[in-house]
Design an enzyme around this catalytic site. Structure first.
Site, PDB file in Angstrom:
ATOM      1  N   TYR A  32      91.961  52.407  94.916  1.00 15.30           N
ATOM      2  CA  TYR A  32      92.578  53.565  95.570  1.00 15.30           C
ATOM      3  C   TYR A  32      91.680  54.449  96.418  1.00 15.30           C
ATOM      4  O   TYR A  32      92.181  55.317  97.122  1.00 15.30           O
ATOM      5  CB  TYR A  32      93.314  54.410  94.511  1.00 15.30           C
ATOM      6  CG  TYR A  32      94.553  53.690  94.012  1.00 15.30           C
ATOM      7  CD1 TYR A  32      95.720  53.664  94.770  1.00 15.30           C
ATOM      8  CD2 TYR A  32      94.547  52.993  92.812  1.00 15.30           C
ATOM      9  CE1 TYR A  32      96.847  52.990  94.336  1.00 15.30           C
ATOM     10  CE2 TYR A  32      95.677  52.313  92.373  1.00 15.30           C
ATOM     11  CZ  TYR A  32      96.818  52.318  93.139  1.00 15.30           C
ATOM     12  OH  TYR A  32      97.926  51.644  92.722  1.00 15.30           O
TER      13      TYR A  32
ATOM     14  N   ARG B  58      98.526  41.015 101.894  1.00 10.79           N
ATOM     15  CA  ARG B  58      99.057  40.936 103.256  1.00 10.79           C
ATOM     16  C   ARG B  58      99.328  42.337 103.801  1.00 10.79           C
ATOM     17  O   ARG B  58     100.085  42.502 104.756  1.00 10.79           O
ATOM     18  CB  ARG B  58     100.337  40.084 103.259  1.00 10.79           C
ATOM     19  CG  ARG B  58      99.997  38.600 103.011  1.00 10.79           C
ATOM     20  CD  ARG B  58     101.141  37.815 102.449  1.00 10.79           C
ATOM     21  NE  ARG B  58     102.245  37.666 103.402  1.00 10.79           N
ATOM     22  CZ  ARG B  58     103.358  36.976 103.140  1.00 10.79           C
ATOM     23  NH1 ARG B  58     103.509  36.369 101.963  1.00 10.79           N
ATOM     24  NH2 ARG B  58     104.313  36.888 104.036  1.00 10.79           N
ATOM     25  N   GLY B  59      98.753  43.333 103.146  1.00 10.49           N
ATOM     26  CA  GLY B  59      98.850  44.697 103.672  1.00 10.49           C
ATOM     27  C   GLY B  59     100.043  45.488 103.172  1.00 10.49           C
ATOM     28  O   GLY B  59     100.319  46.590 103.674  1.00 10.49           O
TER      29      GLY B  59
ATOM     30  N   SER C  71      95.175  50.979  87.756  1.00  6.53           N
ATOM     31  CA  SER C  71      95.067  49.782  86.914  1.00  6.53           C
ATOM     32  C   SER C  71      93.692  49.146  87.120  1.00  6.53           C
ATOM     33  O   SER C  71      93.093  48.604  86.200  1.00  6.53           O
ATOM     34  CB  SER C  71      96.158  48.779  87.267  1.00  6.53           C
ATOM     35  OG  SER C  71      95.992  48.335  88.589  1.00  6.53           O
TER      36      SER C  71
ATOM     37  N   PHE D  51     100.715  57.706  83.241  1.00  6.89           N
ATOM     38  CA  PHE D  51     102.090  57.714  83.764  1.00  6.89           C
ATOM     39  C   PHE D  51     102.264  56.630  84.788  1.00  6.89           C
ATOM     40  O   PHE D  51     101.310  56.006  85.204  1.00  6.89           O
ATOM     41  CB  PHE D  51     102.439  59.090  84.360  1.00  6.89           C
ATOM     42  CG  PHE D  51     101.445  59.623  85.352  1.00  6.89           C
ATOM     43  CD1 PHE D  51     101.462  59.230  86.689  1.00  6.89           C
ATOM     44  CD2 PHE D  51     100.451  60.535  84.948  1.00  6.89           C
ATOM     45  CE1 PHE D  51     100.536  59.731  87.605  1.00  6.89           C
ATOM     46  CE2 PHE D  51      99.523  61.034  85.866  1.00  6.89           C
ATOM     47  CZ  PHE D  51      99.570  60.628  87.181  1.00  6.89           C
TER      48      PHE D  51
ATOM     49  N   LEU E 169     100.576  46.876 100.107  1.00  6.32           N
ATOM     50  CA  LEU E 169     100.162  48.093  99.400  1.00  6.32           C
ATOM     51  C   LEU E 169      99.784  49.179 100.409  1.00  6.32           C
ATOM     52  O   LEU E 169     100.188  50.341 100.273  1.00  6.32           O
ATOM     53  CB  LEU E 169      98.980  47.794  98.468  1.00  6.32           C
ATOM     54  CG  LEU E 169      98.369  49.029  97.801  1.00  6.32           C
ATOM     55  CD1 LEU E 169      99.366  49.702  96.880  1.00  6.32           C
ATOM     56  CD2 LEU E 169      97.101  48.660  97.032  1.00  6.32           C
ATOM     57  N   THR E 170      99.015  48.812 101.417  1.00 12.23           N
ATOM     58  CA  THR E 170      98.587  49.798 102.422  1.00 12.23           C
ATOM     59  C   THR E 170      99.799  50.429 103.110  1.00 12.23           C
ATOM     60  O   THR E 170      99.857  51.646 103.295  1.00 12.23           O
ATOM     61  CB  THR E 170      97.648  49.123 103.451  1.00 12.23           C
ATOM     62  OG1 THR E 170      96.523  48.598 102.737  1.00 12.23           O
ATOM     63  CG2 THR E 170      97.171  50.101 104.500  1.00 12.23           C
TER      64      THR E 170
HETATM   65  C1  LIG Z   1      97.123  45.860  93.428  1.00 14.62           C
HETATM   66  C2  LIG Z   1      98.257  45.392  94.349  1.00 14.62           C
HETATM   67  C3  LIG Z   1      99.348  46.462  94.375  1.00 14.62           C
HETATM   68  C4  LIG Z   1      97.662  45.206  95.752  1.00 14.62           C
HETATM   69  O1  LIG Z   1      98.704  44.943  96.677  1.00 14.62           O
HETATM   70  P1  LIG Z   1      98.460  44.127  98.042  1.00 14.62           P
HETATM   71  O2  LIG Z   1      99.696  44.227  98.854  1.00 14.62           O
HETATM   72  O3  LIG Z   1      97.912  42.807  97.720  1.00 14.62           O
HETATM   73  O4  LIG Z   1      97.317  45.004  98.711  1.00 14.62           O
HETATM   74  P2  LIG Z   1      96.952  45.028 100.277  1.00 14.62           P
HETATM   75  O5  LIG Z   1      97.128  43.651 100.853  1.00 14.62           O
HETATM   76  O6  LIG Z   1      97.676  46.130 100.973  1.00 14.62           O
HETATM   77  O7  LIG Z   1      95.418  45.362 100.170  1.00 14.62           O
HETATM   78  C5  LIG Z   1      94.831  46.492 100.686  1.00 14.62           C
HETATM   79  C6  LIG Z   1      93.338  46.423 100.472  1.00 14.62           C
HETATM   80  O8  LIG Z   1      93.045  46.604  99.076  1.00 14.62           O
HETATM   81  C7  LIG Z   1      92.302  45.498  98.581  1.00 14.62           C
HETATM   82  N1  LIG Z   1      92.772  45.278  97.219  1.00 14.62           N
HETATM   83  C8  LIG Z   1      94.025  45.403  96.783  1.00 14.62           C
HETATM   84  N2  LIG Z   1      94.084  45.134  95.464  1.00 14.62           N
HETATM   85  C9  LIG Z   1      92.835  44.863  95.067  1.00 14.62           C
HETATM   86  C10 LIG Z   1      92.266  44.502  93.826  1.00 14.62           C
HETATM   87  N3  LIG Z   1      93.015  44.396  92.716  1.00 14.62           N
HETATM   88  N4  LIG Z   1      90.937  44.281  93.768  1.00 14.62           N
HETATM   89  C11 LIG Z   1      90.173  44.400  94.880  1.00 14.62           C
HETATM   90  N5  LIG Z   1      90.673  44.737  96.099  1.00 14.62           N
HETATM   91  C12 LIG Z   1      91.991  44.965  96.188  1.00 14.62           C
HETATM   92  C13 LIG Z   1      92.621  44.361  99.527  1.00 14.62           C
HETATM   93  O9  LIG Z   1      91.621  43.393  99.509  1.00 14.62           O
HETATM   94  C14 LIG Z   1      92.730  45.085 100.852  1.00 14.62           C
HETATM   95  O10 LIG Z   1      91.434  45.362 101.344  1.00 14.62           O
HETATM   96  P3  LIG Z   1      91.163  45.580 102.924  1.00 14.62           P
HETATM   97  O11 LIG Z   1      91.969  46.782 103.338  1.00 14.62           O
HETATM   98  O12 LIG Z   1      89.694  45.800 102.975  1.00 14.62           O
HETATM   99  O13 LIG Z   1      91.639  44.320 103.570  1.00 14.62           O
HETATM  100  C15 LIG Z   1      98.870  44.034  93.879  1.00 14.62           C
HETATM  101  O14 LIG Z   1      97.852  43.074  93.837  1.00 14.62           O
HETATM  102  C16 LIG Z   1      99.523  44.126  92.511  1.00 14.62           C
HETATM  103  O15 LIG Z   1     100.708  44.423  92.435  1.00 14.62           O
HETATM  104  N6  LIG Z   1      98.761  43.910  91.412  1.00 14.62           N
HETATM  105  C17 LIG Z   1      99.306  43.949  90.047  1.00 14.62           C
HETATM  106  C18 LIG Z   1      99.850  45.325  89.681  1.00 14.62           C
HETATM  107  C19 LIG Z   1      98.847  46.449  89.881  1.00 14.62           C
HETATM  108  O16 LIG Z   1      97.699  46.350  89.525  1.00 14.62           O
HETATM  109  N7  LIG Z   1      99.318  47.551  90.467  1.00 14.62           N
HETATM  110  C20 LIG Z   1      98.539  48.750  90.655  1.00 14.62           C
HETATM  111  C21 LIG Z   1      98.988  49.722  89.635  1.00 14.62           C
HETATM  112  S1  LIG Z   1      97.977  51.180  89.621  1.00 14.62           S
END
Ligand SMILES: CC(C)(COP(=O)(O)OP(=O)(O)OC[C@H]1O[C@@H](n2cnc3c(N)ncnc32)[C@H](O)[C@@H]1OP(=O)(O)O)[C@@H](O)C(=O)NCCC(=O)NCCS
Length: 406
Positions: free
Chosen positions: A123, A91-92, A118, A406, A94-95
């Protein structure tokens, strides 16, 4: 929906924000004490929280690092514990967190940000580029021979973890200051992250062991390792995990690894987070048997492009002109001229066109512009542009290496 994202203000908020990724680790931090311990390296104001109303549903942190780059060090946001609760994914959030965090990193005067991903697909959209490669090895016992005989100046001793910090830190610092991709460790970092050995982290292995290698009586290398003992059909079937092995120079590297390679009662010597240019490849009699597996290492983002480019050193005076695209932080976009070690904006014709993530890939010296042109992800605007840029960015430093996630 515009999400409310701001730094955490107290330990409760901090624990909830860290707890977003902690949810996926099975409920971490388990208590206030664990949150307190984590915050001893990550100040509360470096942890961003995303709110849904008054509920924290996401978090993203940034350690204040000093990262080695070719020719020096640069202040760097070490991005960590990024997570969004499963109830609020896609839902945006992370962005929104990445935007708030990068603005904060820039305001603090940290020219770059770095992270371990991860999942490597996440990124690039925020401007991070693949900056280093990281290797794992699994060497079977019968192939652990080294080409050179032992150096008679080498001696080894086991040291208690509790007494190892100062001697380890001195060796670590010598190596990290000449190795791009390594970051400085505080005493607290050593005490809370590298040296503790809680039984729940042993994954069936024994205790964490520490040894020091000396050359002529001077500490020159150290290793942290764990033994996983197992016997099958009358023979050793277990393995030794090298958690970290750092040595100052080629002889120290060879003699430190000799101790690990020679260890009895193992079928395999396993090591992780090794640099792609590890000296062992040349020192072992059977390098093929290392069974090296290569993956992505550190990802780097130039947050303040002018400051970041001016913070490292160059082999050539240039000039070279880059046409840079940066969709997420457009203030970095435009034409940059690198000459005599300094980067400035220019209207001169550009040699190459690239995205900021590709600049992150070449920044530490892990990849060249030529590599990226051949991959079709950087465009040459002038004949020979990549070769000229590579001549400027070339470095005699080792390949970037980050020995710790880290
Ligand atoms: C990865 C994570 C932080 C993404 O958070 P989120 O709030 O769902 O991400 P957003 O909605 O802001 O997504 C932003 C964009 O990234 C993409 N995206 C995010 N995570 C992704 C994933 N794991 N695989 C593919 N695409 C991903 C989304 O589709 C979206 O794409 P768009 O801008 O083209 O629409 C969340 O799924 C999470 O906490 N995962 C488990 C923990 C983890 O992996 N953390 C990262 C540690 S390095």
């Amino acid at each position: 929906m515009p999400w409310n994202v701001r730094p955490t203000a107290d330990l409760d908020e901090f624990r909830s924000a860290v707890g977003a990724i902690g949810h996926y680790f099975g409920g971490w931090p388990a208590d206030e004490e664990a949150a307190q311990r984590f915050s001893s390296n990550l100040p509360l104001e470096r942890m961003h929280a995303a709110f849904d109303g008054d509920r924290i549903v996401g978090g993203a942190g940034a350690f204040p690092f000093e990262l080695t780059v070719p020719g020096g060090t640069v202040r760097c946001g070490g991005v960590t514990v990024v997570g969004v609760l499963p109830t609020h994914r896609r839902r945006g959030i992370l962005t929104a967190m990445m935007r708030a965090q990068l603005e904060d990193i820039r305001e603090r005067g940290e020219a770059i940000a770095a992270l371990w991903a991860s999942e490597e697909v996440i990124y690039r959209r925020y401007g991070y580029g693949l900056a280093s490669l990281s290797c794992e090895m699994a060497l079977p016992n019968g192939y652990a021979g080294l080409r050179e005989p032992p150096d008679e100046r080498a001696t080894v001793r086991l040291v208690p973890l509790t007494e190892s910090r100062d001697v380890f830190a001195a060796i670590f610092d010598r190596v990290r200051l000449r190795t791009p991709g390594m970051f400085g460790r505080t005493e607290t970092w050593w005490e809370t992250r590298n040296l503790p050995d809680p039984p729940e982290r042993r994954q069936g292995g024994g205790e964490k062991n520490a040894l020091v290698l000396e050359l002529g009586g001077e500490p020159a290398g150290y290793a942290l390792y764990r033994i996983h003992t197992k016997f099958e059909a009358g023979g050793a079937a277990g393995h030794v995990d090298v958690i970290e092995a750092v040595a100052d120079g080629p002889v120290a590297t060879r003699e430190l690894w000799r101790v690990l390679l020679d260890m009895d009662w193992k079928a395999t010597l396993k090591a992780y987070l090794l640099p792609i240019d590890h000296a062992l490849v040349h020192q072992l009699s059977y390098p093929r048997r290392m069974q090296l597996r290569v993956g992505d290492g550190l990802w780097v983002r130039l947050v303040d492009v002018g400051a970041a480019l001016s913070a490292r050193t160059y082999a050539g005076d240039g000039p070279v002109v880059l046409e840079l695209d940066d969709a997420f932080l457009p203030e970095n976009a435009g034409r940059w001229r690198i000459a005599a070690g300094t980067a400035e904006r220019t209207d001169d014709e550009a040699d190459l066109a690239l995205g900021v993530e590709e600049l992150g890939s070449v920044y530490l010296g892990g990849f060249g512009f030529g590599d990226l042109v051949r991959a079709g992800v950087v465009r040459e605007l002038q004949d020979g542009g990549a070769a000229r840029a590579d001549a400027v960015f070339r470095t005699d430093a080792p390949k970037p290496w980050c020995p710790e996630i880290f």
